[in-house]
Design an enzyme around this catalytic site. Structure first.
Site, PDB file in Angstrom:
ATOM      1  N   GLU A  81      65.975  14.933 -97.879  1.00 55.81           N
ATOM      2  CA  GLU A  81      66.645  15.658 -99.328  1.00 55.81           C
ATOM      3  C   GLU A  81      65.494  16.441 -99.563  1.00 55.81           C
ATOM      4  O   GLU A  81      64.857  16.311 -99.735  1.00 55.81           O
ATOM      5  CB  GLU A  81      66.307  14.187-100.307  1.00 55.81           C
ATOM      6  CG  GLU A  81      67.314  12.899-100.146  1.00 55.81           C
ATOM      7  CD  GLU A  81      69.210  13.284-100.951  1.00 55.81           C
ATOM      8  OE1 GLU A  81      68.980  14.947-101.217  1.00 55.81           O
ATOM      9  OE2 GLU A  81      69.951  12.525-100.205  1.00 55.81           O
ATOM     10  N   CYS A 143      67.020   6.362-106.110  1.00 50.65           N
ATOM     11  CA  CYS A 143      66.832   6.989-104.707  1.00 50.65           C
ATOM     12  C   CYS A 143      66.428   8.659-105.450  1.00 50.65           C
ATOM     13  O   CYS A 143      65.227   8.622-105.073  1.00 50.65           O
ATOM     14  CB  CYS A 143      67.332   7.435-103.588  1.00 50.65           C
ATOM     15  SG  CYS A 143      67.902   5.735-102.456  1.00 50.65           S
ATOM     16  N   HIS A 167      67.985  10.319 -97.266  1.00 53.20           N
ATOM     17  CA  HIS A 167      68.852   8.861 -96.848  1.00 53.20           C
ATOM     18  C   HIS A 167      69.472   8.897 -95.751  1.00 53.20           C
ATOM     19  O   HIS A 167      69.661  10.121 -94.873  1.00 53.20           O
ATOM     20  CB  HIS A 167      70.121   9.334 -97.622  1.00 53.20           C
ATOM     21  CG  HIS A 167      69.956   9.419 -99.708  1.00 53.20           C
ATOM     22  ND1 HIS A 167      69.986   9.776-100.566  1.00 53.20           N
ATOM     23  CD2 HIS A 167      69.631   7.988 -99.590  1.00 53.20           C
ATOM     24  CE1 HIS A 167      70.020   9.747-101.413  1.00 53.20           C
ATOM     25  NE2 HIS A 167      70.316   8.186-101.336  1.00 53.20           N
TER      26      HIS A 167
END
Ligand code: PCA
Length: 202
Positions: A81, A143, A167
């Site tokens: 991310e 998350c 992820h």
């Protein structure tokens, strides 16, 4: 002496009966990968607890780097991310709490960028034959929350350490339970995490 990597995963949540991130971090706990020895921790899918758990384990382990992992059921690729945003929103957590448009930290900036080498991780994953891409949104659920908490903590305490979130897609076990869900073998998911830790080391 090797450096210490705090590697976090999550417990199962919503209608996912297992969370491969929990199994991966438990399996890698105590192993040395590249320059790092892994110290693992499984976080609760609970908006009131997860941040506190993370900060406590950072305090206890005093890591040199932090990688948090989460399941993104429906994604095709492993996705480091790029950014966490200052928002809690989304479906009910495991305690039934459902935040809407909440801020995580009143005095926090809107977004905080990953300090992991995300492009290098993607490059090395692809070189190993594993589909990967940088993701530009970690969502607004747990998350994103945990990624924001880690980056906020390092920023306000002026701690220079690589931190961020990756992820991973569903495992085959989850795809058997769910309709039309892209999935990877557990071994490939684990291999992808190892490749990312090596990318951090080199
Ligand atoms: N994935 C969720 C929370 C826990 C997990 O593994 C998310 O993407 O926010």
């Amino acid at each position: 002496m090797s450096k210490k990597l705090l590697l976090t995963g999550f417990e199962p949540f919503l209608d996912f009966s297992i969370n491969p991130t929990k199994e991966i971090v438990e399996e890698l706990n105590g192993t040395t990968i590249g320059a790092y020895t892994v110290a693992s921790h499984v976080l609760s899918v609970d908006f009131h607890k997860a941040g506190k758990q993370l900060l406590q384990v950072i305090d206890e382990t005093k890591p040199d780097a932090i990688i948090s992992l989460g399941l993104a059921g429906g994604r095709f690729k492993v996705s480091p991310e790029r950014i966490a945003i200052n928002v809690n929103d989304g479906p009910k957590d495991n305690q039934g709490h459902k935040p809407e448009n909440e801020v995580i930290w009143e005095d926090g900036t809107d977004g905080l960028f990953s300090t992991l080498p995300i492009s290098k991780m993607v490059e090395q994953l692809k070189r190993q034959g594993l589909p990967a891409e940088v993701s530009n949104t970690a969502g607004t659920y747990l998350c994103n929350h945990v990624m924001y908490q880690a980056l906020y903590y390092t920023k306000i305490n002026e701690i220079e350490l690589p931190a961020g979130f990756i992820h991973i897609p569903a495992s085959h076990e989850l795809a058997i339970e769910h309709g039309k869900m892209p999935s990877w073998s557990y071994d490939d998911l684990k291999k992808a995490v190892i490749v990312c830790i090596k990318a951090l080391s080199s």
